[in-house]
Design an enzyme around this catalytic site. Structure first.
Site, PDB file in Angstrom:
ATOM      1  N   SER A 140       0.834  -1.190   0.000  1.00 29.15           N
ATOM      2  CA  SER A 140       0.000   0.000   0.000  1.00 29.15           C
ATOM      3  C   SER A 140       0.876   1.251   0.000  1.00 29.15           C
ATOM      4  O   SER A 140       2.077   1.187   0.217  1.00 29.15           O
ATOM      5  CB  SER A 140      -0.895   0.013   1.241  1.00 29.15           C
ATOM      6  OG  SER A 140      -0.123   0.310   2.385  1.00 29.15           O
ATOM      7  N   LYS A 141       0.245   2.348  -0.248  1.00 29.46           N
ATOM      8  CA  LYS A 141       0.933   3.632  -0.265  1.00 29.46           C
ATOM      9  C   LYS A 141       1.684   3.880   1.044  1.00 29.46           C
ATOM     10  O   LYS A 141       2.790   4.391   1.059  1.00 29.46           O
ATOM     11  CB  LYS A 141      -0.111   4.716  -0.505  1.00 29.46           C
ATOM     12  CG  LYS A 141       0.444   6.122  -0.444  1.00 29.46           C
ATOM     13  CD  LYS A 141      -0.632   7.121  -0.732  1.00 29.46           C
ATOM     14  CE  LYS A 141      -0.375   8.464  -0.084  1.00 29.46           C
ATOM     15  NZ  LYS A 141       0.952   8.682   0.451  1.00 29.46           N
ATOM     16  N   ARG A 142       1.039   3.467   2.127  1.00 28.65           N
ATOM     17  CA  ARG A 142       1.646   3.619   3.458  1.00 28.65           C
ATOM     18  C   ARG A 142       3.031   2.983   3.540  1.00 28.65           C
ATOM     19  O   ARG A 142       3.948   3.538   4.123  1.00 28.65           O
ATOM     20  CB  ARG A 142       0.757   2.953   4.520  1.00 28.65           C
ATOM     21  CG  ARG A 142      -0.452   3.756   4.909  1.00 28.65           C
ATOM     22  CD  ARG A 142      -0.272   4.353   6.302  1.00 28.65           C
ATOM     23  NE  ARG A 142      -1.258   5.391   6.558  1.00 28.65           N
ATOM     24  CZ  ARG A 142      -1.099   6.660   6.191  1.00 28.65           C
ATOM     25  NH1 ARG A 142      -0.005   7.029   5.559  1.00 28.65           N
ATOM     26  NH2 ARG A 142      -2.014   7.555   6.459  1.00 28.65           N
TER      27      ARG A 142
ATOM     28  N   ASP B 197       5.673   5.117   1.936  1.00 30.29           N
ATOM     29  CA  ASP B 197       6.035   6.255   2.788  1.00 30.29           C
ATOM     30  C   ASP B 197       6.928   5.793   3.929  1.00 30.29           C
ATOM     31  O   ASP B 197       7.944   6.407   4.247  1.00 30.29           O
ATOM     32  CB  ASP B 197       4.774   6.903   3.380  1.00 30.29           C
ATOM     33  CG  ASP B 197       3.894   7.491   2.282  1.00 30.29           C
ATOM     34  OD1 ASP B 197       4.408   7.684   1.171  1.00 30.29           O
ATOM     35  OD2 ASP B 197       2.706   7.728   2.537  1.00 30.29           O
TER      36      ASP B 197
END
Length: 508
Positions: free
Chosen positions: A264-266, A269
């Site tokens: 996921s994008k998380r 990051d």
RNA sequence: GGCCCGUUCGUCUAGGGGUUAGGACGCAAGGUUUUCAUCCUUGUAACAGGGGUUCGAAUCCCCUACGGGCUACCA
């Protein structure tokens, strides 16, 4: 044999995830391999989730990757339109057809009623509340209401949906190219909404109708669709299109590098790598998500890396051009289990491409990057630098960063290295060397090397006494390529000037 | 909870009854007699567990465990 036709059908709800890019890539490779068509279809049936710019982003991202579609919203084709919102009027008739044939029905339940049903069923049965053959007769729909009531509700602008009437106790078979036969009993399937109260079809109806109308032969999509594949199979049957049912291939998911779960994008990051092909700025929150393009990846490397995540050729080859991928690809060699994404390996792929590209292409990108840092240099020099430095770098900007000293004389000198390698006799030696270099002609690496070695023999000083000092003078630190190569590239004047400056400054 | 899918080195994976279980990334050591990298060499490290089937199972079957996906008038 009819031509293969496959589609990538993203929803414009945001930037395209790299997992989505891989799905598109496999579709593309399969189409090209089999001499078929690859189409792009925008699935925008959920107007609430529509995000401005997402569609443009998807197309730009695919183009950047070199995944080009034969038919799509911008290019057109014989089966358009390729945006579901523009096909809106098409779907209702098929929903109606299903109602007429008894395979679907109107349902008038409000969200509150549905909620109440789920809670009640949960309390009664302990689990698995579903709108299905066991519960549909307790709900408000055209099966339980009298014709008069039903017609009245339909006429009175009351909101309604159309649900599939899932048959009882039937075995539904999904033949999956990757997973083999998957069987599910229809009792486990619920009466999914096919047509929403806003006049739009759900994904399930729209994708079946469009795939049929667009003559799609193979549905290659993510594993998250596997549970609803039986529903889609039923839809083909109920619509009378059973013989036109496409072959399915459900791709394994892309997993996060550490731990479990899908990427996921998380994770990006958190672990410091992009999960999107291109940078994306959310139009609502202004939040920026990084992209592979902006991070300095070559599209070829990105695509290559993605291709090998879930597929392999069965040989030791790892570096593939798009042409080679097309030639080698087959769905049979796609694995079944999810793949954890490894950012380190992604860098390695980029390194491979940085080494194999032509110096001309590398230099051009280096020049552009240098210009951003306010540095202008002639192309011959940049080419020399690029050729010398590229093997040390994974990315163009890394290459530039490590090459700054070629264009700007050092202003500081690494104190740790200086302390270790800059001895009392170093200034004297450097002065002698610099005097000797002044006489050199031509000032190329070979000549410099010969002169340096000659000096070493004459003076009796080993390389360890001479080279580190020169390096510090030229680079400002203890890193970099051979000093003779550095000298040759920056030229005689600059070499002398840097040596003199260092002699003055480093010794205090 | 229910349903579905999956499980080989830390990671990506090869393997489809008999292999010293192979390659790549990463990591470690050594080498390329100036550094830092690159590069080369070597090393490190895996069949989730238990039952079967078989002369023989990483490979076939079953169970368990674990992981994941789905379970919306989202796709």
């Amino acid at each position: 044999m009819s031509h293969t036709r496959v589609r990538f059908a993203p929803s414009p709800t945001g930037p395209l995830h790299m997992g989505g890019v891989r799905t598109a890539l496999y579709n593309y490779l399969f189409a090209k391999k089999t001499g078929g068509k690859f189409l792009l279809r925008i699935e925008d049936t959920d107007q609430k989730r529509y995000v401005d710019g997402a569609e443009e982003y998807i197309m730009e991202a695919l183009k950047w990757c070199g995944i080009l579609w034969d038919e799509g919203p911008d290019t057109g084709g014989g089966y358009g339109p390729y945006r579901q919102s523009e096909r809106k009027d098409l779907y209702h008739q098929y929903a109606l057809q299903l109602i007429k044939s008894g395979h679907a029905y109107y349902a008038f339940d409000t969200p509150e009623e549905l909620d109440a049903m789920r809670k009640q069923l949960e309390a009664e049965k302990g689990s698995n509340p579903q709108y299905d053959s066991s519960s549909r007769m307790q709900m408000r729909n055209s099966l339980t209401l009298s014709d008069d009531e039903g017609n009245h509700l339909l006429g009175s602008q009351e909101h309604y949906v159309i649900r599939i009437r899932m048959p009882e106790d039937e075995e539904v078979l999904v033949n999956d190219l990757i997973r083999g036969e998957v069987r599910v009993n229809s009792n486990l399937l619920d009466d999914k909404v096919l047509f929403k109260s806003d006049g739009m079809p759900t994904y399930h109806l729209a994708n079946v109708v469009d795939d049929y109308l667009m003559k799609i032969t193979h549905v290659i999509r993510g594993e998250e669709w596997l549970p609803s594949a039986p529903l889609h199979v039923m839809l083909y049957r109920f619509l009378g299109w059973e013989t036109a049912t496409p072959r399915f291939a459900h791709l394994p998911l892309l997993l996060k590098p550490d731990g479990n779960g899908k990427l996921s994008k998380r994770d990006g990051d958190r672990l410091g790598f992009p999960v999107f092909p291109l940078q994306w700025k959310d139009p609502n929150t202004a939040e920026i998500s990084s992209g592979y393009r902006e991070a300095g990846y070559f599209p070829e490397a990105f695509v290559n890396m993605l291709a090998l995540l879930g597929w392999n050729p069965g040989t030791d080859q790892e570096v593939f051009s798009m042409e080679e991928l097309i030639h080698e690809f087959s769905l049979e060699r796609v694995g079944k289990s999810g793949s954890k994404f490894d950012p380190e390996k992604a860098k390695w792929f980029n390194h491979q491409y940085l080494q194999s590209k032509s110096i001309g292409e590398i230099s051009q990108q280096v020049a552009a990057q240098l210009e951003k840092n306010g540095i202008q240099a002639d192309s011959t020099k940049i080419e020399s630098v690029a050729a010398l430095m590229r093997q040390r770098a994974n990315f163009i900007d890394e290459l530039c960063e490590q090459s700054m000293f070629f264009f700007k004389a050092p202003e500081t000198y690494d104190p740790t290295f200086a302390k270790k390698r800059w001895k009392e006799e170093t200034p004297g030696i450097l002065n002698e060397v610099s005097g000797l270099l002044k006489e050199l002609n031509p000032f190329d690496a070979q000549t410099i090397d010969a002169a340096l070695h000659h000096y070493m023999e004459e003076s009796g000083h080993g390389a360890g006494k001479i080279m580190p000092g020169l390096r510090l003078a030229l680079v400002g630190s203890g890193t970099g390529p051979d000093v003779k190569d550095i000298m040759a590239i920056i030229g005689k004047e600059e070499t002398i000037s840097r040596i003199e400056k260092a002699v003055l400054i480093v010794s205090h």
